[in-house]
Design an enzyme around this catalytic site. Structure first.
Site, PDB file in Angstrom:
ATOM      1  CG  HIS A 186      -1.990   1.031   1.201  1.00  0.00           C
ATOM      2  ND1 HIS A 186      -1.795   2.321   1.644  1.00  0.00           N
ATOM      3  CD2 HIS A 186      -3.270   0.966   0.759  1.00  0.00           C
ATOM      4  CE1 HIS A 186      -2.918   2.997   1.491  1.00  0.00           C
ATOM      5  NE2 HIS A 186      -3.823   2.217   0.955  1.00  0.00           N
ATOM      6  CG  ASP A 208      -7.937  -3.304  -3.232  1.00  0.00           C
ATOM      7  OD1 ASP A 208      -9.127  -2.999  -3.113  1.00  0.00           O
ATOM      8  OD2 ASP A 208      -7.064  -2.509  -3.626  1.00  0.00           O
TER       9      ASP A 208
END
Length: 455
Positions: free
Chosen positions: A333, A392
């Site tokens: 991320h 996700d």
């Protein structure tokens, strides 16, 4: 020219012009360092470029210790409330939390019981689309992409609004709440139109039910038999809560601030945010996780064999497997390093849904890849911070367990994030936002003009 000649000319011209564009496009990478350009609004050390202030959301992923940035477990804060505490409260109270979260993001505090009831009632009023809207804006011009259809539909709301350009807080708030309420129907109807006109499926349109939460209505409208379990609805609601906001620095929220700063209407600002979220580097990543795991399940004989899994993750990273992108989707991320709090929360409840549906083995595969992927990445890539599973990684798995179609994954992200976008738009207006003008440095060399007949 004949049609065939025209087509050949067109293709030849486009090929040549494309090559010219690629040839003239690259900028010397050293210039980014020379002029201290922070690409993607982020330094190599992970610190973001401050371009504004917000009180809506905060991401906390590191501390500064004696001048050094030290990664810590990630935290996501909505209006001062830790998202982990909010999620735990909703789930332990056995109630739906997205509507309450939207209220918090918009108005800066949690509602009391009566305020929440009133807000639910207001959403009920607005969730029905205008007369003939579904036919004229969605069914008559079905898009092959649900996000594209939603963006066009949002722009279509402008035509049904008697006062679309009024940017007073009262009017913008009305427009935003209307969109929050209408987004589930927009997403589902765009999907139904897509499957009917581009997939030869039956066209079934269900109206949202006022007594249901937004999460329940998504499942109610999407499933032909309207059936869903309580755990399914509550886990979808949880996913909406976790995706509703992520600070002003994420791409689509930043777009909302930028576009709002020009004084444009709500529908144009939200459509722009939808366009940003549609990109696979922002909101479209969770379906890639599903596709990657489908590939892993087909290629790996023993899902719990760490050596076999690690070897295949090596291949993915080296662009020798899956889509040859070199990405292990769902891992890493831009901000979080030690952990993404949304992934931590979602993983906990995803295990419960997996147990209900008899998918423990599949859940264990996800957990094993989550454990191994950072080690594999560390072997091949020099990274300035650690990597961990992002939201996700598990959201796609949850949506798959809910039997949601792949085409709906990113739209569900959007119908959650509209709450955050609305709060950011209003915040920008309240604070009298100046037009945001990003600064760029021209590095093109000077050239002398040559007359056309001498080129």
């Amino acid at each position: 020219m004949e049609n065939t000649d025209l087509k050949n000319f067109e293709e030849s011209m486009l090929d040549g012009l494309s090559e010219l564009t690629v040839k003239k496009g690259p900028i010397n990478p050293e210039l980014y360092h020379k002029y201290e350009v922070k690409r993607g609004l982020r330094d190599l050390d992970g610190r973001g470029v401050l371009v504004g202030l917000t009180e809506i959301g905060e991401v906390h992923s590191y501390i500064i210790d004696e001048g050094e940035m030290v990664p810590v477990p990630g935290r996501l804060i909505y209006r001062g409330y830790d998202i982990t505490d909010l999620a735990r409260g909703f789930m332990e109270d056995n109630r739906f939390g997205f509507e309450e979260t939207a209220y918090l993001l918009l108005f800066g505090r949690l509602p009391n019981r009566q305020e929440l009831i009133d807000f639910h009632n207001l959403l009920d009023i607005y969730q029905k689309l205008p007369d003939n809207f579904a036919r004229d804006m969605i069914l008559n011009v079905p898009s092959k992409d649900i996000m594209n259809g939603m963006a066009r539909s949002v722009l279509g709301f402008y035509c049904y609004d008697s006062n679309p350009d009024d940017t007073s807080i009262r009017n913008v708030l009305k427009q935003c709440i209307r969109l929050i309420a209408a987004f589930p129907a927009l997403a589902v109807y765009c999907y139904q139109a897509y499957t009917h006109y581009h997939g030869n499926k039956s066209l079934v349109i269900h109206s949202p039910q006022p007594e249901l939460s937004l999460a329940e209505n998504i499942l109610y409208m999407l499933r032909p038999n309207h059936k869903y379990t309580e755990l399914e609805a509550r886990l979808l609601d949880l996913a909406l809560v976790l995706h509703a906001e992520h600070g002003g620095g994420n791409n689509s929220s930043f777009v909302t601030h930028v576009v709002t700063s020009t004084g444009t209407d709500t529908y144009s600002a939200v459509a722009a945010a939808l366009g940003s979220l549609r990109g696979p580097k922002h909101g479209g990543a969770n379906h890639k996780v599903i596709q990657m795991f489908q590939d892993i399940k087909e290629k790996i004989s023993d899902w719990q064999d760490e050596d076999e899994l690690s070897a295949y993750l090596d291949k993915i990273l080296l662009k020798d497997a899956f889509d040859r992108s070199g990405l292990i989707y769902g891992i890493g991320h831009a901000v979080y390093s030690v952990s993404d709090p949304r992934a931590v929360v979602l993983k906990h409840y995803a295990s419960k849904l997996a147990a209900e549906k008899g998918l423990d083995n599949e859940f264990n595969l996800y957990a094993k890849v989550e454990e191994l992927a950072p080690k594999v990445i560390a072997k091949h890539t020099k990274i300035y911070k650690g990597v961990s599973a992002n939201v996700d990684f598990y959201s796609g798995f949850v949506y798959q367990m809910l039997n949601l179609p792949l085409e709906m994954f990113t739209p569900i992200f959007a119908l959650s994030r509209i709450a955050g976008w609305s709060a950011h738009r209003i915040e920008e207006i309240v604070n009298g936002g100046k037009i945001i003008r990003p600064a760029y440095k021209s590095v093109v060399p000077r050239q002398k003009y040559v007359p056309l007949n001498k080129r």
